[in-house]
Scaffold this motif. Structure first.
Motif, mmCIF file in Angstrom:
data_model
loop_
_atom_site.group_PDB
_atom_site.id
_atom_site.type_symbol
_atom_site.label_atom_id
_atom_site.label_comp_id
_atom_site.label_asym_id
_atom_site.label_seq_id
_atom_site.Cartn_x
_atom_site.Cartn_y
_atom_site.Cartn_z
ATOM 1 N N GLY A 108 0.833 -1.187 0.000
ATOM 2 C CA GLY A 108 0.000 0.000 0.000
ATOM 3 C C GLY A 108 0.870 1.239 0.000
ATOM 4 N N THR A 153 -6.774 0.578 0.163
ATOM 5 C CA THR A 153 -6.489 -0.230 1.349
ATOM 6 C C THR A 153 -6.737 0.521 2.651
ATOM 7 O OG1 THR A 153 -4.143 0.374 1.319
ATOM 8 C CG2 THR A 153 -4.788 -1.591 0.100
ATOM 9 N N LEU A 173 -3.303 0.257 -3.491
ATOM 10 C CA LEU A 173 -2.471 -0.924 -3.632
ATOM 11 C C LEU A 173 -1.617 -0.854 -4.891
ATOM 12 C CD1 LEU A 173 -2.243 -3.492 -1.868
ATOM 13 C CD2 LEU A 173 -3.676 -4.650 -3.551
#
Length: 256
Positions: free
Chosen positions: A74, A102, A188
Motif C-alpha cells: 500500500g 487499502t 495498492l
C-alpha cells in the motif's frame, strides 16, 4: 387486436431512446476485496461493462492480488498518483475503472483525471510526460471516496462525455489528484520492481506540473487498476436510432 401504425412508430422510437443512458458523469462505488485474485469480471455497478484489462503484475519480482510472489504494497497518496496503461484492444467505450483502496477516505476530496498520451509506451522510470501539456479528458469535478478500513475495490463509473472512446495502441494515464495534500488514502501497488510492459505508476504534485515522477520509490512498480469497457456502437446502430427519431417526428407531423 389492431395496432395503429403511429403507435408502432412511437413505441419503436421511445424504445430506442431509452437504450441511450443519461445519468451522472462520474460516480464512485466500492466493494470488499476479500480473497479475490483478480478484479471482478463485471463492473460493481452491474451496468458499466465487463473487465477488459487489468494492470496487475503476476510474475516473479512483481505481485498478484492474493497469489504467489512478493506481497502487494500500500502506498499513501499524499498528492497526485495514477497508472499508465496501453490499450491494445479494439476501439471501446471506457465505462468504469477500479483501483484498490487499502484504507482511508470519508472526508478528503480527489479529482479524477485521464490523459491520452498518444502511441508512445510508458513502462519505465525513464519514460515521463509533462502534465501541463495534457488535456484532461474527464469533467473537472471532485469525488469523496467512502471511508474504508480494509482493502476494497474502488470503482469510478463513467457516462456521458466522460465515457470516452479508448483508441487502439494509445497509452492513457488515469489518476487521482489529492486536494488535501495529506495521507488520507492508501492504494495498492506491486511490491516488486518488475517492469510492467503495459505502463507504469506515477505521482505528480498538480495537473499544471511540468513533470511527473514515473514509478514509486524509484522502481518500475505499478498501481493495480481494472478497466471496464463496452463495445462502441456500430454505425448501423446510430442509423437505426436516427431513423427511429425521424419516424417519431413524422408521426407527430402526421398527427397535426
Amino acid at each position: 387486436m389492431n395496432t395503429h401504425p403511429k403507435q408502432i412508430i412511437a413505441a419503436t422510437a421511445v424504445a430506442l431512446a431509452l437504450a441511450v443512458p443519461a445519468y451522472a458523469n462520474i460516480t464512485v462505488i466500492n466493494n470488499t476485496l476479500g480473497s479475490a485474485t483478480s478484479f471482478p469480471s463485471f463492473a460493481i455497478s452491474g451496468n458499466n461493462g465487463s473487465l477488459a484489462f487489468q494492470d496487475v503484475i503476476g510474475t516473479t519480482g512483481g505481485s498478484s492480488l492474493q497469489g504467489p510472489g512478493n506481497s502487494p504494497q500500500g502506498t499513501v497518496a499524499n498528492n497526485g498518483f495514477g497508472e499508465i496503461f496501453n490499450w491494445t484492444g479494439s476501439s471501446s467505450t471506457l465505462s468504469a475503472l477500479s483501483i484498490i483502496d487499502t484504507g482511508g477516505g470519508g472526508t478528503p476530496t480527489y479529482q479524477p483525471f485521464l490523459f491520452d498520451l498518444g502511441t508512445s509506451i510508458f513502462n519505465s522510470t525513464s519514460s515521463t510526460f509533462n502534465p501541463s501539456t495534457q488535456v484532461d479528458l474527464l469533467s473537472n469535478i471532485t469525488v469523496t471516496p467512502p471511508a474504508l478500513g480494509s482493502a476494497n475495490f474502488l470503482e469510478f463509473d463513467f457516462s456521458g462525455t466522460d465515457a470516452i472512446t479508448l483508441l487502439t495502441g494509445h497509452s492513457y494515464a488515469f489518476g487521482l489528484l489529492n486536494n488535501n495534500n495529506d495521507s488520507s488514502l492508501t492504494f495498492l501497488r506491486s511490491g516488486g520492481g518488475s517492469s510492467d510492459p503495459n505502463g507504469i505508476g506515477f505521482s505528480l504534485t498538480s495537473l499544471s506540473a511540468t513533470s511527473e515522477t514515473s514509478g514509486f520509490s524509484g522502481n518500475n512498480r505499478t498501481a493495480f487498476i481494472g478497466i471496464y469497457t463496452v463495445p462502441v456502437p456500430e454505425p448501423a446502430t446510430y442509423a437505426l436510432f436516427g431513423g427511429g427519431l425521424a419516424l417519431l417526428g413524422f408521426a407527430r407531423r402526421f398527427k397535426k
